[in-house]
Scaffold this active site. Structure first.
Site, mmCIF file in Angstrom:
data_model
loop_
_atom_site.group_PDB
_atom_site.id
_atom_site.type_symbol
_atom_site.label_atom_id
_atom_site.label_comp_id
_atom_site.label_asym_id
_atom_site.label_seq_id
_atom_site.Cartn_x
_atom_site.Cartn_y
_atom_site.Cartn_z
ATOM 1 N N LEU A 45 0.938 -1.147 -0.300
ATOM 2 C CA LEU A 45 -0.217 -0.215 -0.202
ATOM 3 C C LEU A 45 1.212 1.392 0.008
ATOM 4 C CD1 LEU A 45 -2.562 0.067 3.132
ATOM 5 C CD2 LEU A 45 -2.957 -0.115 -0.049
ATOM 6 N N ASP A 46 0.778 2.086 -0.909
ATOM 7 C CA ASP A 46 1.668 3.496 -0.768
ATOM 8 C C ASP A 46 1.364 4.375 0.780
ATOM 9 O OD1 ASP A 46 1.271 2.987 -3.209
ATOM 10 O OD2 ASP A 46 -0.570 4.782 -3.461
#
EC number: 5.4.99.25
Length: 297
Positions: A45-46
């Site tokens: 996930l960013d």
């Protein structure tokens, strides 16, 4: 070579990642909190994204590819009127537009983004270019081009619309970039766009509603975290087969072993013995030929 320190502990821990924390940081904290020898995650996930991060511990890391291949769902908000260098709100604005789409225009544009599509990843992404990560090249000011990649989009729906923003849900397969969807949708609508916020709500069989908030990942809560661990096989969407005592002993050594159930010839299955997962393999004529064996702690 020195052995890694830590306990032999296996299973899945679901974490609700907050914004501002990297995926590797979450894995590191889980490993520290549980004093685990080995850990990894199934799908980055960013840093600015929130939501479900499934952390695999010990032998569960052998099942990570099965979760990586599974469908995943994201709720996200797009800001209209600007395209950024990172395709999200953290990046430098590259272009602006005064145009704004109606809700109907957005609805009309969505079918082109469903099914099997081709997607160019964001410039700031983990895609490799001649052995280097794209985000590294982008930050160094290098000029490069990323090739379009196939992506399966199971679902893309509009859940809310305002003058400058739209809320959407994306369900997609492996390798999808929500930021690229926002960028390309903005271009298709002629108004430009980038991701304002992003949350992963489920991945394969795992749901963020069952996840532990990152703030609760601490050594002081080790007993509670152990109680929240899901078994190795929780990530597997495969039939279960039970091994005989003799079959379990052979499978544990990587050899074909007898099972007590029946499946289609050549089916991929996971094998249990006395209620514990011991392997993944192929069923062939009364035996399972193991491809991955889970080591008993």
């Amino acid at each position: 070579m020195a052995r890694k320190k830590g306990r032999e502990i296996s299973g899945w821990l679901l974490v609700d990642k907050p914004a501002g924390v990297g995926s590797t940081d979450v894995v590191g904290r889980v490993r520290w909190a549980l004093d685990a020898k080995k850990a990894g995650h199934a799908g980055t996930l960013d840093p600015d994204a929130t939501g479900l991060l499934a952390v695999a511990l010990g032998e569960a890391t052998k099942t990570v590819p099965y979760l990586t291949e599974a469908l995943k769902a994201y709720d996200f908000t797009v800001n209209w009127g600007a395209e950024t260098a990172t395709d999200d709100a953290a990046g430098e604005v590259l272009r602006r537009s005064d145009a704004r789409p109606s809700a109907q225009a957005i609805q009309d544009a969505l079918p082109a983004f469903r099914g099997q599509i081709m997607q160019v990843p964001p410039a700031v992404s983990a895609v490799k270019v001649d052995g280097a990560r794209a985000y590294t090249l982008a930050r160094e000011g290098e000029d490069f081009t990323l090739a379009a990649r196939p992506l399966w989009v199971e679902e893309l729906t509009l859940t809310g619309a305002r003058d400058d923003q739209a809320d959407l849900r994306l369900v997609c397969g492996k390798g999808g970039y929500v930021r690229a969807i926002a960028r390309d949708l903005g271009r298709a609508l002629g108004c430009l766009g980038h991701v304002h916020s992003l949350r992963r709500v489920w991945s394969g069989p795992f749901d963020v509603a069952e996840a532990i908030p990152f703030e609760r990942i601490d050594r002081a809560a080790q007993a509670q975290l152990e109680g929240a661990l899901l078994p190795i096989q929780a990530a597997l969407d495969l039939p279960q087969m039970r091994a005989s005592d003799q079959g379990a002993a052979r499978i544990a050594n990587g050899n074909p072993g007898q099972v007590l159930d029946h499946e289609d010839y050549g089916a991929e299955v996971w094998v249990s013995h006395q209620g514990r997962a011991i392997a993944i393999g192929r069923y062939m004529g009364g035996e399972v030929h193991p491809s991955r064996v889970f080591v008993r702690p």
